[in-house]
Scaffold this motif. Sequence first.
Motif, PDB file in Angstrom:
ATOM      1  N   ARG A 149       0.855  -1.184   0.000  1.00 32.69           N
ATOM      2  CA  ARG A 149       0.000   0.000   0.000  1.00 32.69           C
ATOM      3  C   ARG A 149       0.892   1.235   0.000  1.00 32.69           C
ATOM      4  N   GLU A 150       0.571   2.208  -0.862  1.00 29.86           N
ATOM      5  CA  GLU A 150       1.415   3.395  -0.967  1.00 29.86           C
ATOM      6  C   GLU A 150       0.598   4.676  -0.808  1.00 29.86           C
ATOM      7  N   PHE A 151       1.267   5.675  -0.285  1.00 32.35           N
ATOM      8  CA  PHE A 151       0.675   6.981  -0.078  1.00 32.35           C
ATOM      9  C   PHE A 151       0.377   7.656  -1.407  1.00 32.35           C
ATOM     10  N   VAL A 152      -0.787   8.309  -1.499  1.00 29.27           N
ATOM     11  CA  VAL A 152      -1.154   9.062  -2.689  1.00 29.27           C
ATOM     12  C   VAL A 152      -1.266  10.557  -2.360  1.00 29.27           C
ATOM     13  N   ALA A 153      -2.095  10.895  -1.369  1.00 25.98           N
ATOM     14  CA  ALA A 153      -2.328  12.304  -1.032  1.00 25.98           C
ATOM     15  C   ALA A 153      -2.883  12.408   0.372  1.00 25.98           C
ATOM     16  N   ALA A 154      -2.661  13.555   1.000  1.00 25.86           N
ATOM     17  CA  ALA A 154      -3.199  13.806   2.333  1.00 25.86           C
ATOM     18  C   ALA A 154      -3.564  15.272   2.465  1.00 25.86           C
ATOM     19  N   ILE A 155      -4.489  15.540   3.388  1.00 25.09           N
ATOM     20  CA  ILE A 155      -4.984  16.904   3.598  1.00 25.09           C
ATOM     21  C   ILE A 155      -5.174  17.112   5.089  1.00 25.09           C
ATOM     22  N   ASN A 156      -4.840  18.305   5.575  1.00 20.02           N
ATOM     23  CA  ASN A 156      -4.966  18.542   7.005  1.00 20.02           C
ATOM     24  C   ASN A 156      -6.435  18.822   7.372  1.00 20.02           C
ATOM     25  N   TRP A 157      -6.675  19.093   8.634  1.00 24.03           N
ATOM     26  CA  TRP A 157      -8.040  19.188   9.135  1.00 24.03           C
ATOM     27  C   TRP A 157      -8.862  20.281   8.460  1.00 24.03           C
ATOM     28  N   SER A 158      -8.209  21.382   8.088  1.00 25.23           N
ATOM     29  CA  SER A 158      -8.945  22.521   7.530  1.00 25.23           C
ATOM     30  C   SER A 158      -8.968  22.521   6.001  1.00 25.23           C
ATOM     31  N   GLY A 159      -8.087  21.732   5.408  1.00 25.10           N
ATOM     32  CA  GLY A 159      -7.953  21.769   3.954  1.00 25.10           C
ATOM     33  C   GLY A 159      -6.862  22.724   3.489  1.00 25.10           C
ATOM     34  N   GLY A 160      -6.229  23.403   4.425  1.00 22.36           N
ATOM     35  CA  GLY A 160      -5.213  24.371   4.061  1.00 22.36           C
ATOM     36  C   GLY A 160      -3.834  23.778   3.830  1.00 22.36           C
ATOM     37  N   GLY A 161      -3.633  22.554   4.231  1.00 22.31           N
ATOM     38  CA  GLY A 161      -2.356  21.877   4.029  1.00 22.31           C
ATOM     39  C   GLY A 161      -2.556  20.577   3.286  1.00 22.31           C
ATOM     40  N   LYS A 162      -1.715  20.342   2.284  1.00 21.68           N
ATOM     41  CA  LYS A 162      -1.850  19.131   1.457  1.00 21.68           C
ATOM     42  C   LYS A 162      -0.469  18.594   1.118  1.00 21.68           C
ATOM     43  N   ASP A 163      -0.424  17.326   0.809  1.00 14.53           N
ATOM     44  CA  ASP A 163       0.804  16.705   0.344  1.00 14.53           C
ATOM     45  C   ASP A 163       0.449  15.622  -0.650  1.00 14.53           C
ATOM     46  N   VAL A 217       1.947  11.480  -8.471  1.00 14.65           N
ATOM     47  CA  VAL A 217       0.628  12.026  -8.812  1.00 14.65           C
ATOM     48  C   VAL A 217       0.593  13.552  -8.787  1.00 14.65           C
ATOM     49  N   LYS A 218       1.688  14.186  -8.401  1.00  8.97           N
ATOM     50  CA  LYS A 218       1.711  15.653  -8.350  1.00  8.97           C
ATOM     51  C   LYS A 218       1.384  16.244  -9.708  1.00  8.97           C
ATOM     52  N   GLY A 219       0.507  17.246  -9.687  1.00 10.74           N
ATOM     53  CA  GLY A 219       0.119  17.902 -10.927  1.00 10.74           C
ATOM     54  C   GLY A 219      -1.027  17.218 -11.648  1.00 10.74           C
ATOM     55  N   ARG A 220      -1.366  16.005 -11.213  1.00 14.92           N
ATOM     56  CA  ARG A 220      -2.471  15.273 -11.849  1.00 14.92           C
ATOM     57  C   ARG A 220      -3.634  15.039 -10.888  1.00 14.92           C
ATOM     58  N   PHE A 221      -3.336  14.805  -9.619  1.00 12.92           N
ATOM     59  CA  PHE A 221      -4.363  14.520  -8.619  1.00 12.92           C
ATOM     60  C   PHE A 221      -4.518  15.717  -7.692  1.00 12.92           C
ATOM     61  N   THR A 222      -5.750  15.915  -7.199  1.00 14.33           N
ATOM     62  CA  THR A 222      -6.034  16.972  -6.237  1.00 14.33           C
ATOM     63  C   THR A 222      -6.905  16.421  -5.120  1.00 14.33           C
ATOM     64  N   ILE A 223      -6.439  16.590  -3.897  1.00 16.11           N
ATOM     65  CA  ILE A 223      -7.226  16.187  -2.737  1.00 16.11           C
ATOM     66  C   ILE A 223      -7.937  17.416  -2.179  1.00 16.11           C
ATOM     67  N   LEU A 250     -10.846  12.926  -4.027  1.00 17.12           N
ATOM     68  CA  LEU A 250      -9.602  12.819  -4.782  1.00 17.12           C
ATOM     69  C   LEU A 250      -9.954  12.951  -6.257  1.00 17.12           C
ATOM     70  N   GLN A 251      -9.630  14.104  -6.815  1.00 12.28           N
ATOM     71  CA  GLN A 251      -9.829  14.328  -8.250  1.00 12.28           C
ATOM     72  C   GLN A 251      -8.599  13.814  -8.979  1.00 12.28           C
ATOM     73  N   MET A 252      -8.801  12.891  -9.895  1.00 11.11           N
ATOM     74  CA  MET A 252      -7.691  12.262 -10.605  1.00 11.11           C
ATOM     75  C   MET A 252      -7.817  12.570 -12.087  1.00 11.11           C
ATOM     76  N   ASN A 253      -6.857  13.301 -12.612  1.00 10.58           N
ATOM     77  CA  ASN A 253      -6.832  13.666 -14.028  1.00 10.58           C
ATOM     78  C   ASN A 253      -5.624  13.035 -14.714  1.00 10.58           C
ATOM     79  N   SER A 254      -5.673  13.022 -16.025  1.00  6.92           N
ATOM     80  CA  SER A 254      -4.558  12.475 -16.820  1.00  6.92           C
ATOM     81  C   SER A 254      -4.134  11.107 -16.307  1.00  6.92           C
ATOM     82  N   LEU A 255      -5.103  10.252 -16.111  1.00  7.18           N
ATOM     83  CA  LEU A 255      -4.829   8.940 -15.530  1.00  7.18           C
ATOM     84  C   LEU A 255      -3.963   8.087 -16.446  1.00  7.18           C
TER      85      LEU A 255
END
Length: 124
Positions: free
Chosen positions: A45-59, A64-70, A81-86
């Motif tokens: 299992r591998e990490f894809v994306a994470a978001i902090n409690w408020s949505g102000g911090g993401k990783d 997937v950088k530049g293609r996915f948005t959490i 998780l919006q996934m583009n250019s799959l």
Amino acid sequence: QVQLVESGGGLVQAGGSLRLSCAASGHSFSSYAMGWFRQAPGKEREFVAAINWSGGGKDYADSVKGRFTISRDNAKNTVYLQMNSLKPEDTAVYYCARAAGLAVVTAVTNFRSWGQGTQVTVSS
């Protein structure tokens, strides 16, 4: 009891898009960071994306950088998780997870609760 239910997976052609949703219940959703992970057959299992409690911090994972948005909507207790250019290499079961605290974390061991997963298949 924490419940996380993923939806939105499916079969898509390379270059296409999907939007995954994870509906949470049983806990104070806005008090925790959230994450998305994936697991392909025969792989860990591998990490894809994470978001902090408020949505102000993401990783994001470099792959997937530049293609996915959490994102998250605390009023709806839902993380997305919006996934583009799959790509075919994005094929995996995608899991939503709740972190142990407020801040963005990326290690599997920092997540306490997991959904059942949703299959994403990208054809070439």
